[in-house]
Design an enzyme around this catalytic site. Structure first.
Site, PDB file in Angstrom:
ATOM      1  N   HIS A 226       0.164  -1.094  -0.347  1.00 19.13           N
ATOM      2  CA  HIS A 226      -0.422   0.249   0.059  1.00 19.13           C
ATOM      3  C   HIS A 226       0.603   1.336   0.169  1.00 19.13           C
ATOM      4  O   HIS A 226       0.368   2.133  -0.789  1.00 19.13           O
ATOM      5  CB  HIS A 226      -0.479   0.182   2.039  1.00 19.13           C
ATOM      6  CG  HIS A 226      -1.813  -1.008   1.445  1.00 19.13           C
ATOM      7  ND1 HIS A 226      -1.955  -1.653   2.610  1.00 19.13           N
ATOM      8  CD2 HIS A 226      -2.473  -1.688   0.308  1.00 19.13           C
ATOM      9  CE1 HIS A 226      -3.529  -2.571   2.432  1.00 19.13           C
ATOM     10  NE2 HIS A 226      -3.305  -1.992   0.883  1.00 19.13           N
TER      11      HIS A 226
ATOM     12  N   LYS B 194     -18.714  -6.993   4.454  1.00 17.36           N
ATOM     13  CA  LYS B 194     -17.139  -6.950   4.911  1.00 17.36           C
ATOM     14  C   LYS B 194     -17.978  -8.110   6.849  1.00 17.36           C
ATOM     15  O   LYS B 194     -17.825  -6.958   7.141  1.00 17.36           O
ATOM     16  CB  LYS B 194     -15.697  -6.438   4.582  1.00 17.36           C
ATOM     17  CG  LYS B 194     -16.196  -6.505   3.344  1.00 17.36           C
ATOM     18  CD  LYS B 194     -14.209  -6.135   3.598  1.00 17.36           C
ATOM     19  CE  LYS B 194     -14.017  -6.905   2.273  1.00 17.36           C
ATOM     20  NZ  LYS B 194     -12.291  -6.162   1.432  1.00 17.36           N
TER      21      LYS B 194
ATOM     22  N   ARG C  11      -1.356  -6.350  -8.068  1.00 11.12           N
ATOM     23  CA  ARG C  11      -0.190  -6.668  -8.085  1.00 11.12           C
ATOM     24  C   ARG C  11      -0.002  -7.919  -8.881  1.00 11.12           C
ATOM     25  O   ARG C  11       1.076  -8.788  -9.059  1.00 11.12           O
ATOM     26  CB  ARG C  11      -0.615  -7.704  -6.786  1.00 11.12           C
ATOM     27  CG  ARG C  11      -0.550  -6.647  -4.963  1.00 11.12           C
ATOM     28  CD  ARG C  11      -1.126  -7.337  -4.008  1.00 11.12           C
ATOM     29  NE  ARG C  11      -2.879  -7.562  -4.175  1.00 11.12           N
ATOM     30  CZ  ARG C  11      -3.567  -8.359  -3.678  1.00 11.12           C
ATOM     31  NH1 ARG C  11      -3.280  -8.477  -2.796  1.00 11.12           N
ATOM     32  NH2 ARG C  11      -4.741  -8.830  -3.910  1.00 11.12           N
TER      33      ARG C  11
ATOM     34  N   SER D 111      -3.472  -7.783   3.006  1.00 13.94           N
ATOM     35  CA  SER D 111      -2.953  -7.381   4.225  1.00 13.94           C
ATOM     36  C   SER D 111      -3.833  -8.865   4.922  1.00 13.94           C
ATOM     37  O   SER D 111      -3.231  -9.196   6.035  1.00 13.94           O
ATOM     38  CB  SER D 111      -4.062  -6.235   4.446  1.00 13.94           C
ATOM     39  OG  SER D 111      -4.669  -5.180   4.049  1.00 13.94           O
TER      40      SER D 111
END
Length: 163
Positions: free
Chosen positions: A17, A41, A91, A129
């Site tokens: 990040h 979530k 990524r 994460s």
């Protein structure tokens, strides 16, 4: 003035990040690192306040970066901030398909805001994460994957919980 938004959950913020934040901050006049409150979530390891604290302590060297939380549609938040750019990190190729679909939806709803994709540094291409949370939970080595301040937060959290 070019205003950018880098949205995410940042649970916790990682060096991946940070790579995106530092590079995006050079492209805009003001960059909002925007912590998403997602009602769909379940929980997360850290509260929004804890996430914001970790980000604040990790980006203090970047004078044009601000931190906020938001909920709802990203396009509504972008409009409220007068943003011209949404920043997304990639990524791997697998990230691209989802991110491209979201960018196209956002563009259809808010045509004057561009989404830019920044490919993360190769050394962080595997990093998430969730992998950091799992390493911290099971006493794995995570210290090189997160900013220094986040290391101390994770260590305190798992000491306190007896993990």
């Amino acid at each position: 003035m070019k205003i950018g938004i880098y949205p995410g959950s940042f649970d916790p913020i990682t060096k991946g990040h940070m790579d995106i934040i530092e590079r995006a901050a050079k492209l805009v006049d003001v960059l909002y690192v925007s912590v998403l409150t997602n009602p769909h979530k379940s929980g997360g390891m850290f509260t929004n306040e804890e996430r914001m604290d970790m980000i604040e302590n990790s980006i203090s060297h970047l004078p044009n970066v601000r931190i906020e939380t938001f909920s709802g549609l990203l396009v509504d938040y972008a409009k409220a901030k007068n943003a011209t750019v949404i920043v997304r990190g990639l990524r791997a190729v697998t990230d691209f398909e989802y991110e491209m679909q979201m960018a196209q939806i956002n563009k259809s709803l808010l045509p004057n805001v561009e989404t830019i994709f920044l490919v993360t540094n190769a050394q962080y291409s595997f990093l998430s994460s969730s992998s950091v949370r799992e390493l911290a939970l099971f006493q794995g080595r995570f210290h090189d994957l997160v900013p220094e301040y986040v290391v101390s937060v994770l260590e305190r959290k798992f000491q306190r919980e007896g993990k």
